[in-house]
Design a protein around this motif. Structure first.
Motif, mmCIF file in Angstrom:
data_model
loop_
_atom_site.group_PDB
_atom_site.id
_atom_site.type_symbol
_atom_site.label_atom_id
_atom_site.label_comp_id
_atom_site.label_asym_id
_atom_site.label_seq_id
_atom_site.Cartn_x
_atom_site.Cartn_y
_atom_site.Cartn_z
ATOM 1 N N ALA A 1 5.732 31.243 14.942
ATOM 2 C CA ALA A 1 4.775 30.433 15.691
ATOM 3 C C ALA A 1 4.419 29.136 14.964
ATOM 4 O O ALA A 1 4.144 28.116 15.602
ATOM 5 N N THR A 2 4.418 29.176 13.639
ATOM 6 C CA THR A 2 3.999 28.003 12.869
ATOM 7 C C THR A 2 5.164 27.115 12.445
ATOM 8 O O THR A 2 4.946 25.964 12.074
ATOM 9 N N ARG A 3 6.370 27.630 12.502
ATOM 10 C CA ARG A 3 7.542 26.874 12.020
ATOM 11 C C ARG A 3 7.633 25.532 12.739
ATOM 12 O O ARG A 3 7.625 25.454 13.962
ATOM 13 N N GLY A 4 7.705 24.455 11.955
ATOM 14 C CA GLY A 4 7.793 23.117 12.514
ATOM 15 C C GLY A 4 6.446 22.519 12.883
ATOM 16 O O GLY A 4 6.378 21.356 13.262
ATOM 17 N N ASN A 5 5.388 23.317 12.785
ATOM 18 C CA ASN A 5 4.053 22.834 13.138
ATOM 19 C C ASN A 5 3.172 22.599 11.921
ATOM 20 O O ASN A 5 2.384 21.654 11.899
ATOM 21 N N ILE A 6 3.247 23.502 10.954
ATOM 22 C CA ILE A 6 2.467 23.371 9.727
ATOM 23 C C ILE A 6 3.354 23.754 8.551
ATOM 24 O O ILE A 6 4.357 24.449 8.712
ATOM 25 N N ASP A 7 3.000 23.274 7.374
ATOM 26 C CA ASP A 7 3.745 23.628 6.182
ATOM 27 C C ASP A 7 3.380 25.041 5.751
ATOM 28 O O ASP A 7 2.206 25.368 5.595
ATOM 29 N N VAL A 8 4.406 25.885 5.590
ATOM 30 C CA VAL A 8 4.232 27.245 5.091
ATOM 31 C C VAL A 8 5.073 27.361 3.834
ATOM 32 O O VAL A 8 6.282 27.149 3.874
ATOM 33 N N HIS A 9 4.413 27.645 2.728
ATOM 34 C CA HIS A 9 5.083 27.768 1.436
ATOM 35 C C HIS A 9 5.150 29.252 1.075
ATOM 36 O O HIS A 9 4.123 29.926 1.091
ATOM 37 N N ILE A 10 6.345 29.730 0.750
ATOM 38 C CA ILE A 10 6.508 31.132 0.377
ATOM 39 C C ILE A 10 7.006 31.185 -1.053
ATOM 40 O O ILE A 10 8.005 30.545 -1.399
#
Length: 139
Positions: free
Chosen positions: A126-135
């Motif tokens: 859902a968040t991919r391409g919308n907000i930065d998610v760092h793993i």
């Protein structure tokens, strides 16, 4: 998509300073703007709720990909941090950091599982391409 479950939650009051409750009564508490954002604090907030949901959902995805790979993730943990700040366009944006702890695995294998979980997790999708998610994998 065939919907398997629908969560229903209502927010009342003054937005970030109000109350949230689920239709089944399990979730039922006040929310407040954090002190760091000029609020009074003292209650949960949307970013904490999002972090809790993302951590739980991602951890479930992690366990799923591990099970499919025949890998034990005993003692695993996912910590989520959600940051909020001005987005430069007059609004606000979010940024997410997920820290994955897989103490029984070597770092390379742990990173592979973490990356695979990021492809499966509904929150990640859902968040991919919308907000930065760092793993990151905890050392």
């Amino acid at each position: 998509m065939q919907v398997l479950y629908t969560a229903e939650v209502s927010a009342t009051g003054d937005g970030r300073n109000g109350h949230v409750a689920s239709s089944d009564g399990i979730l039922d508490f006040d929310v407040a703007t954090p002190k760091e954002m000029g609020g009074v604090g003292g209650a949960t907030n949307p970013e904490q709720l999002f972090a809790a949901g993302f951590a739980a959902c991602y951890h479930s995805a992690l366990r799923l990909v591990a099970r499919r790979a025949g890998v034990s993730v005993e003692g695993s943990r996912v910590d989520a941090r959600v940051g909020i700040g001005p987005n430069g366009s007059g609004g606000y944006g979010l940024e997410v950091w997920l820290t994955v702890s897989l103490p029984a695995l070597e770092p390379g294998a742990a990173q592979q599982l973490a990356d695979a979980a990021h492809q499966v997790c509904p929150y990640s999708n859902a968040t991919r391409g919308n907000i930065d998610v760092h793993i990151e994998v905890a050392k």
